[in-house]
Write a protein that holds these residues in place. Structure first.
Motif, PDB file in Angstrom:
ATOM      1  N   PRO A  56      -8.658  -1.734  -5.908  1.00 38.12           N
ATOM      2  CA  PRO A  56      -7.472  -2.249  -6.612  1.00 38.12           C
ATOM      3  C   PRO A  56      -6.376  -1.217  -6.846  1.00 38.12           C
ATOM      4  O   PRO A  56      -5.207  -1.598  -6.944  1.00 38.12           O
ATOM      5  N   ASP A  57      -6.726   0.078  -6.903  1.00 39.04           N
ATOM      6  CA  ASP A  57      -5.681   1.086  -7.170  1.00 39.04           C
ATOM      7  C   ASP A  57      -4.635   1.130  -6.068  1.00 39.04           C
ATOM      8  O   ASP A  57      -3.508   1.558  -6.284  1.00 39.04           O
ATOM      9  N   VAL A  58      -5.034   0.735  -4.843  1.00 34.00           N
ATOM     10  CA  VAL A  58      -4.053   0.705  -3.751  1.00 34.00           C
ATOM     11  C   VAL A  58      -3.797  -0.751  -3.307  1.00 34.00           C
ATOM     12  O   VAL A  58      -3.335  -1.007  -2.210  1.00 34.00           O
ATOM     13  N   ASP A 105       0.867   4.600   4.476  1.00 37.55           N
ATOM     14  CA  ASP A 105       0.621   3.712   3.344  1.00 37.55           C
ATOM     15  C   ASP A 105      -0.790   3.996   2.799  1.00 37.55           C
ATOM     16  O   ASP A 105      -1.769   3.991   3.551  1.00 37.55           O
ATOM     17  N   PRO A 106      -0.903   4.287   1.489  1.00 42.24           N
ATOM     18  CA  PRO A 106      -2.210   4.609   0.900  1.00 42.24           C
ATOM     19  C   PRO A 106      -3.297   3.576   1.242  1.00 42.24           C
ATOM     20  O   PRO A 106      -4.445   3.926   1.510  1.00 42.24           O
ATOM     21  N   LYS A 107      -2.875   2.306   1.258  1.00 42.47           N
ATOM     22  CA  LYS A 107      -3.830   1.236   1.549  1.00 42.47           C
ATOM     23  C   LYS A 107      -4.352   1.377   2.988  1.00 42.47           C
ATOM     24  O   LYS A 107      -5.554   1.260   3.247  1.00 42.47           O
ATOM     25  N   VAL A 141      -3.739   8.212  -7.984  1.00 39.96           N
ATOM     26  CA  VAL A 141      -3.817   8.323  -6.520  1.00 39.96           C
ATOM     27  C   VAL A 141      -2.669   9.204  -6.004  1.00 39.96           C
ATOM     28  O   VAL A 141      -1.516   8.985  -6.352  1.00 39.96           O
ATOM     29  N   GLY A 142      -3.023  10.205  -5.210  1.00 42.16           N
ATOM     30  CA  GLY A 142      -1.998  11.046  -4.574  1.00 42.16           C
ATOM     31  C   GLY A 142      -1.256  11.931  -5.546  1.00 42.16           C
ATOM     32  O   GLY A 142      -0.065  12.157  -5.396  1.00 42.16           O
ATOM     33  N   ALA A 143      -1.966  12.464  -6.558  1.00 41.44           N
ATOM     34  CA  ALA A 143      -1.290  13.295  -7.563  1.00 41.44           C
ATOM     35  C   ALA A 143      -1.835  14.717  -7.610  1.00 41.44           C
ATOM     36  O   ALA A 143      -1.573  15.453  -8.548  1.00 41.44           O
ATOM     37  N   GLY A 144      -2.635  15.092  -6.622  1.00 43.33           N
ATOM     38  CA  GLY A 144      -3.142  16.473  -6.578  1.00 43.33           C
ATOM     39  C   GLY A 144      -4.475  16.661  -7.272  1.00 43.33           C
ATOM     40  O   GLY A 144      -4.964  17.783  -7.393  1.00 43.33           O
ATOM     41  N   LEU A 145      -5.077  15.557  -7.752  1.00 41.34           N
ATOM     42  CA  LEU A 145      -6.358  15.689  -8.468  1.00 41.34           C
ATOM     43  C   LEU A 145      -7.545  15.283  -7.594  1.00 41.34           C
ATOM     44  O   LEU A 145      -8.644  15.029  -8.098  1.00 41.34           O
ATOM     45  N   GLY A 146      -7.326  15.208  -6.293  1.00 40.20           N
ATOM     46  CA  GLY A 146      -8.444  14.985  -5.368  1.00 40.20           C
ATOM     47  C   GLY A 146      -8.996  13.566  -5.352  1.00 40.20           C
ATOM     48  O   GLY A 146     -10.195  13.367  -5.134  1.00 40.20           O
ATOM     49  N   SER A 147      -8.107  12.576  -5.526  1.00 37.40           N
ATOM     50  CA  SER A 147      -8.589  11.187  -5.504  1.00 37.40           C
ATOM     51  C   SER A 147      -9.169  10.828  -4.135  1.00 37.40           C
ATOM     52  O   SER A 147     -10.151  10.089  -4.030  1.00 37.40           O
ATOM     53  N   SER A 148      -8.563  11.362  -3.067  1.00 38.22           N
ATOM     54  CA  SER A 148      -9.037  11.018  -1.714  1.00 38.22           C
ATOM     55  C   SER A 148     -10.451  11.562  -1.499  1.00 38.22           C
ATOM     56  O   SER A 148     -11.310  10.878  -0.938  1.00 38.22           O
ATOM     57  N   ALA A 149     -10.697  12.776  -1.973  1.00 43.82           N
ATOM     58  CA  ALA A 149     -12.020  13.383  -1.780  1.00 43.82           C
ATOM     59  C   ALA A 149     -13.065  12.659  -2.620  1.00 43.82           C
ATOM     60  O   ALA A 149     -14.205  12.434  -2.179  1.00 43.82           O
ATOM     61  N   MET A 201      -7.012  11.317   5.600  1.00 45.41           N
ATOM     62  CA  MET A 201      -6.012  11.351   4.532  1.00 45.41           C
ATOM     63  C   MET A 201      -5.147  12.621   4.583  1.00 45.41           C
ATOM     64  O   MET A 201      -3.995  12.595   4.182  1.00 45.41           O
ATOM     65  N   HIS A 202      -5.731  13.729   5.035  1.00 47.58           N
ATOM     66  CA  HIS A 202      -5.060  15.040   4.926  1.00 47.58           C
ATOM     67  C   HIS A 202      -4.599  15.649   6.231  1.00 47.58           C
ATOM     68  O   HIS A 202      -3.822  16.591   6.191  1.00 47.58           O
ATOM     69  N   GLY A 203      -5.158  15.256   7.336  1.00 49.17           N
ATOM     70  CA  GLY A 203      -4.858  15.934   8.598  1.00 49.17           C
ATOM     71  C   GLY A 203      -5.782  17.110   8.828  1.00 49.17           C
ATOM     72  O   GLY A 203      -6.670  17.074   9.659  1.00 49.17           O
ATOM     73  N   SER A 247       2.838  13.320  -0.377  1.00 50.52           N
ATOM     74  CA  SER A 247       1.705  13.198   0.537  1.00 50.52           C
ATOM     75  C   SER A 247       1.142  14.579   0.840  1.00 50.52           C
ATOM     76  O   SER A 247       1.870  15.477   1.282  1.00 50.52           O
ATOM     77  N   THR A 248      -0.142  14.734   0.565  1.00 49.43           N
ATOM     78  CA  THR A 248      -0.801  16.019   0.846  1.00 49.43           C
ATOM     79  C   THR A 248      -0.616  16.366   2.324  1.00 49.43           C
ATOM     80  O   THR A 248      -0.310  17.509   2.671  1.00 49.43           O
ATOM     81  N   LYS A 249      -0.800  15.348   3.160  1.00 49.01           N
ATOM     82  CA  LYS A 249      -0.719  15.548   4.607  1.00 49.01           C
ATOM     83  C   LYS A 249       0.643  16.145   5.000  1.00 49.01           C
ATOM     84  O   LYS A 249       0.709  17.130   5.738  1.00 49.01           O
TER      85      LYS A 249
HETATM   86  N1  LIG Z   1      -8.653   4.770  -5.833  1.00 47.86           N
HETATM   87  C1  LIG Z   1      -8.334   4.756  -4.544  1.00 47.86           C
HETATM   88  N2  LIG Z   1      -8.414   3.606  -3.831  1.00 47.86           N
HETATM   89  C2  LIG Z   1      -8.117   3.590  -2.516  1.00 47.86           C
HETATM   90  N3  LIG Z   1      -7.679   4.655  -1.827  1.00 47.86           N
HETATM   91  C3  LIG Z   1      -7.567   5.820  -2.469  1.00 47.86           C
HETATM   92  C4  LIG Z   1      -7.902   5.927  -3.852  1.00 47.86           C
HETATM   93  N4  LIG Z   1      -7.703   7.205  -4.220  1.00 47.86           N
HETATM   94  C5  LIG Z   1      -7.262   7.855  -3.109  1.00 47.86           C
HETATM   95  N5  LIG Z   1      -7.168   7.037  -2.066  1.00 47.86           N
HETATM   96  C6  LIG Z   1      -6.703   7.393  -0.713  1.00 47.86           C
HETATM   97  O1  LIG Z   1      -6.362   8.775  -0.735  1.00 47.86           O
HETATM   98  C7  LIG Z   1      -4.958   8.991  -0.512  1.00 47.86           C
HETATM   99  C8  LIG Z   1      -4.417  10.038  -1.481  1.00 47.86           C
HETATM  100  O2  LIG Z   1      -4.909  11.258  -1.106  1.00 47.86           O
HETATM  101  P1  LIG Z   1      -4.061  12.608  -1.237  1.00 47.86           P
HETATM  102  O3  LIG Z   1      -2.684  12.427  -0.690  1.00 47.86           O
HETATM  103  O4  LIG Z   1      -4.915  13.653  -0.669  1.00 47.86           O
HETATM  104  O5  LIG Z   1      -3.912  12.821  -2.802  1.00 47.86           O
HETATM  105  P2  LIG Z   1      -5.005  13.271  -3.873  1.00 47.86           P
HETATM  106  O6  LIG Z   1      -4.491  14.548  -4.426  1.00 47.86           O
HETATM  107  O7  LIG Z   1      -5.029  12.215  -4.923  1.00 47.86           O
HETATM  108  O8  LIG Z   1      -6.290  13.442  -3.155  1.00 47.86           O
HETATM  109  C9  LIG Z   1      -4.325   7.640  -0.748  1.00 47.86           C
HETATM  110  O9  LIG Z   1      -3.154   7.506   0.083  1.00 47.86           O
HETATM  111  C10 LIG Z   1      -5.416   6.648  -0.364  1.00 47.86           C
HETATM  112  O10 LIG Z   1      -5.404   6.416   1.020  1.00 47.86           O
END
Ligand SMILES: Nc1ncnc2c1ncn2[C@@H]1O[C@H](COP(=O)(O)OP(=O)(O)O)[C@@H](O)[C@H]1O
Ligand SMILES: C[C@@](O)(CCOP(=O)(O)O)CC(=O)O
Ligand SMILES: [Mg+2]
Length: 404
Positions: A56-58, A105-107, A141-149, A201-203, A247-249
């Protein structure tokens, strides 16, 4: 798939990079610590032949027929020795899900990462199981706190476990254990697979984010080498989210371009980042275990290092006017701030001394919020990826919508 198995819930933390972001991509050392904000993933069996995702976050809700996915010509891959997501494979998934080429697009990125991990399991027993994947993340999401990892690690842990590649940690009802952690070799497998998903997500991810999401605590990371830091002082940090999307990438690619255009300028800067990281580690080691011992000079060193690091990050072009604004505003109160993660917006960390006046902290937070930022105090160093046997009251409330 084990027939007794019905549902598993896993969670993994976000992180802050204290020192060394960007330089870590060039195999310089960095220090990261886990955050008390986590992503929770609930995986449940389905009774049909579909696989569904709800992120739901994306704003992602999708499902696919497992038979259709099986028909894609996906190269066989050992999930314990995963192949990086190739351009051909990603094109195949983009075509399958009707995504535009080069979408950021994050989604779309989340779909690609999911499909890469989900289909990587096919080689374990030739099967793609009908499952529901529901995610709840406390991380912006996408704020530097490692949501993608944190997402990649949750998916890797759940999928490897469901397919029996790694064992589900044991629970003993008698012990009333709330959560279980995987063994060292299983954590290694989770981390390795999640690192490959991070590439979508990062390249070119260094691997620091997935490592801290896997192992938790605090680590010194360099060129894939993970060293646990046992003696991280109890650092109190103010986290501020500028809410400026980035975008981190794109940021990592931009630094790369400059690095290769001006190597004689950028190489020494990367070495300076490394020197800051090593000095911070040396200062951690000097911190007394006994909290009554005087630490004023050591905190002054930490503060100098935060300022030096922020200036270096500005020099390589990853700061942002909002980040500068936070540095200035906190410095008016004698506090020291740097960006964390890729920069260009996203989050900043402000170091708090043990004796920083609580009224000052409140006032700073109020000022930051009045500028439109989100701001909260945080503690670093919690557990890495876990599987939940019993949820705390707070987690139950949090996951109410996930659990049917
Ligand atoms: N809660 C989430 N739901 C779905 N995708 C997510 C979620 N959190 C992160 N992502 C994926 O990770 C990407 C963000 O990663 P990134 O740019 O590295 O920033 P961050 O610093 O948050 O890791 C989003 O564009 C999305 O594709
Ligand atoms: C900039 C970098 O050092 C950290 C990126 O972190 P985040 O995705 O912004 O949370 C990149 C990396 O280490 O792969
Ligand atoms: Mg990331």
């Amino acid at each position: 798939m084990d027939s007794k198995w019905k549902r598993i819930i896993v969670s993994a933390p976000g992180k802050v990079i204290l020192h060394g972001e960007h330089a870590v991509v060039y195999k310089e050392p960095a220090i990261a610590a886990s955050l008390d904000l986590r992503s929770y993933l609930c995986v449940e069996k389905r009774n049909d032949d579909k696989v569904s995702v709800q992120f739901p976050d994306v704003k992602l809700t999708a499902f696919w027929n497992t038979q259709d996915l099986k028909k894609l010509s996906i190269p066989k891959c050992d999930p314990l020795e995963p192949q990086p997501p190739s351009d051909e494979l990603l094109s195949l998934f983009r075509e399958f899900t009707q995504q535009k080429k080069d979408t950021t697009d994050p989604k779309d990125l989340a779909i690609l990462a999911f499909l890469y991990l989900y289909t990587a399991m096919q080689s374990t027993d030739g099967e793609l199981y009908p499952l529901d994947f529901k995610l709840m993340s406390q991380l912006p999401v996408g704020a530097g706190l490692g949501s993608s990892a944190s997402l990649s690690v949750c998916l890797s842990a759940a999928l490897l476990t469901v397919h029996g590649v790694i064992d589900q940690p044991c629970s003993s009802d008698a012990d009333k254990v709330m959560f279980g952690q995987w063994s060292a070799s299983h954590l290694e497998a989770i981390n390795k697979l999640a690192h490959q998903a991070e590439k979508i997500m990062h390249g070119n991810p260094s691997g620091i984010d997935n490592s801290i999401a896997t192992y938790g605590g605090a680590i010194r990371f360099q060129g894939g080498n993970i060293q646990k830091i046992d003696r991280i002082p109890e650092l109190r940090i103010l986290l501020t989210n500028t809410k400026v999307p980035r975008s981190t990438k794109a940021l990592v690619a931009d630094v790369r371009k400059k690095y290769y255009t001006y190597p004689e300028i950028f190489r020494p800067v990367m070495e300076s980042f490394a020197a800051v990281t090593e000095k911070a580690l040396e200062t951690f080691r000097m911190m007394p275990r006994d909290s009554s011992t005087e630490t004023t000079d050591l905190y002054s060193t930490f503060e100098d290092l935060v300022d030096i690091n922020q200036n270096l990050l500005k020099l390589i072009g990853v700061s942002h006017s909002t980040l500068e604004q936070i540095c200035q505003l906190t410095s008016d109160y004698g506090l020291h701030t740097k960006l964390t993660g890729a920069g260009g917006g996203g989050c900043a960390i402000t170091l708090l001394r043990p004796d920083t006046d609580p009224d000052i902290i409140e006032e700073v937070q109020e000022k930051l919020r009045s500028c439109g930022f989100d701001c909260w105090k945080t503690v670093v160093g919690g557990p890495g990826v876990v599987t939940h046997f019993i949820l705390t009251q707070q987690e139950q409330t949090l996951l109410n919508n996930l659990i049917s």
